[in-house]
Design an enzyme around this catalytic site. Structure first.
Site: not given
Ligand code: DOR
Ligand code: ZN
Length: 447
Positions: A66-67, A316
């Site tokens: 969610l950043r 993800d």
């Molecule tokens: O591709 C990915 N992006 N893999 C991850 O494990 C973290 C994620 C991200 O936080 O952008």
């Molecule tokens: Zn990951």
């Protein structure tokens, strides 16, 4: 008293073993009745005609970025949970690779507070395994547990030090928290940026071998066996990992696993953009860690998901801004925005005969709840099911509706997907959270 009656849909609730035409009645935010014509028994209800639609529990995502806090230009709790609602999700577990990382009570509380404020669906936070995600010292797991985290993860990075990982697993058993590991050995990954295979060679990009993932899956399974802890493998991407997880389960080791819609359906060829027969360019929107793999991996992942070796689908969802993606491949941030395409992309496995629709729905609803014991852990009884008394979290789906992915129309701030312009089959028609409609399309017909 507010009553919502959903009439005449095909109700699929894997937790109840239910698949048939029925009405679902939600009273004051909880499921009150479920069964044929039950909606006709209630008066003064808001009514939705679900004829021709599939009615399921709201989806549960164990892996959402969610950043917030720190990367609000990529996503916020508000925009991310709106994207979740559009994707049929009513519960998302928020990954802690924020800034600051979620490694203290204060940071967990700030996320919960902001979610209370601006989230459209339920947000369950995940804490870090190590302080600052630095892989050096353990986070205060007890404090994080008491603050309400549902798991611990350094996702984005693996805990590289096996001794530290052993201690993390040991410590987690005191609280019964799953340790969710991003399995890629940094010593083998080095500066690889995509799957090590012919596409990487053709593009002149450095590869990340499948064995980088498998070595860490094997190592962590051994450590889970040693400690008796609950190991959860994030975004499994290779056939070799599937074999290791299957063998570990056979031996009774407590290991659970998730797979993403993209690792199930897209290969490393997505990274290559063929402009004509002579020029080949690369697509940073297909850059993700672990990387998109090969057909044989996709096939093994689909079968493992069908057979329950992999417990669930997790998105993800990794939104990034265009300035993080429209740059050199080596520098581009990895990840795909996924919440709004997850159901439709996953439906490919139903359309191609790998999964039945009820099995897919299980892997999006009760599968993730079972994997982490989320209902017990949170006290949210009936999470992921439509049992009377359960939360009024529902998704209305049209499994055959075709639509074209238009990233600019996403609710997510992240438009980073290689699926732009592509036709998918399977649409989330409406999402109901706690008895309230939080997403609806024009396909919804009131009665
Ligand atoms: O591709 C990915 N992006 N893999 C991850 O494990 C973290 C994620 C991200 O936080 O952008
Ligand atoms: Zn990951």
């Amino acid at each position: 008293m507010t009553t919502l009656a959903i009439h005449n849909g095909r109700v699929i609730d894997p937790a109840l073993g239910r698949d048939g035409i029925a009405d679902v009645v939600i009273v004051d935010g909880r499921i009150a009745r479920i069964g044929p014509n039950e909606g006709d028994m209630v008066v003064e209800a808001e009514r939705i005609d679900a004829t021709g639609l599939v009615v399921t529990p709201g989806f549960v995502d164990l892996h959402t970025h969610l950043r917030e806090p720190g990367f609000e230009y990529k996503e916020t709790i508000a925009t991310g949970t709106l994207a979740a609602a559009r994707g049929g999700y009513t519960t998302v577990c928020a990954m802690p690779n924020t800034s600051p990382p979620l490694d203290s009570r204060a940071s967990i509380e700030s996320v919960l507070r902001e979610a209370e404020h601006s989230a459209l669906v339920r947000v369950l936070p995940i804490g870090t395994i190590t302080l600052g995600r630095a892989g050096k010292e353990l986070s205060p797991a007890g404090e994080l547990f008491r603050s309400g985290v549902v798991a611990l993860s350094d996702d984005g990075d693996a805990v590289a030090d096996p001794n530290l990982m052993r201690h993390a697993l040991e410590y987690s058993t005191q609280f019964g928290l799953p340790i969710a590991q991003h399995c890629e050995d940094p010593a083998l990954v080095r500066d690889g940026v995509m799957h090590e295979g012919w596409v990487a060679t053709r593009l002149g990009l450095r590869g990340r071998p499948a064995s980088a993932e498998e070595i860490m899956v094997a190592r962590d399974i051994a450590l889970a066996e040693l400690t008796g802890a609950h190991l959860h493998i994030c975004h499994v991407s290779t056939a070799g990992s599937v074999a290791l997880i299957a063998a570990a389960r056979e031996r009774g080791i407590h290991v659970t696993a998730e797979v993403t819609p993209h690792h199930l359906t897209l290969t490393h060829e997505e990274v290559a953009f063929h402009t004509d027969f002579r020029t080949v360019d690369y697509i940073t929107n297909a850059k993700v860690n672990p990387p998109l793999r090969e057909e044989t991996d996709l096939a093994a992942l689909g079968i493992a998901l069908r057979d329950g070796i992999i417990d669930c689908i997790a998105t993800d969802h990794a939104p990034h801004a265009s300035m993080d993606k429209e740059i050199e491949f080596e520098l581009a941030s990895p990840g795909l925005t996924m919440l709004e395409t997850s159901f439709a992309l996953s439906m490919k496995l139903v359309h191609d005969g790998t999964l039945t629709l009820p099995v897919l729905i299980d892997r999006l609803t009760s599968g993730p709840v079972r994997a982490w014991g989320l209902d017990r852990r949170t006290g949210l009884e009936g999470l992921g099911t439509l049992a009377p008394g359960a939360l009024g979290d529902v998704a209305l789906l049209d499994p055959n509706a075709e639509w074209t992915v238009e990233p600019r129309e996403f609710a997510s701030k992240g438009h980073n997907t290689p699926l732009g312009g592509r036709q998918l089959r399977g649409r989330v028609v409406a999402t109901i959270f706690g008895g309230r409609v939080v997403h609806e399309t024009d396909r919804v017909v009131a009665l």
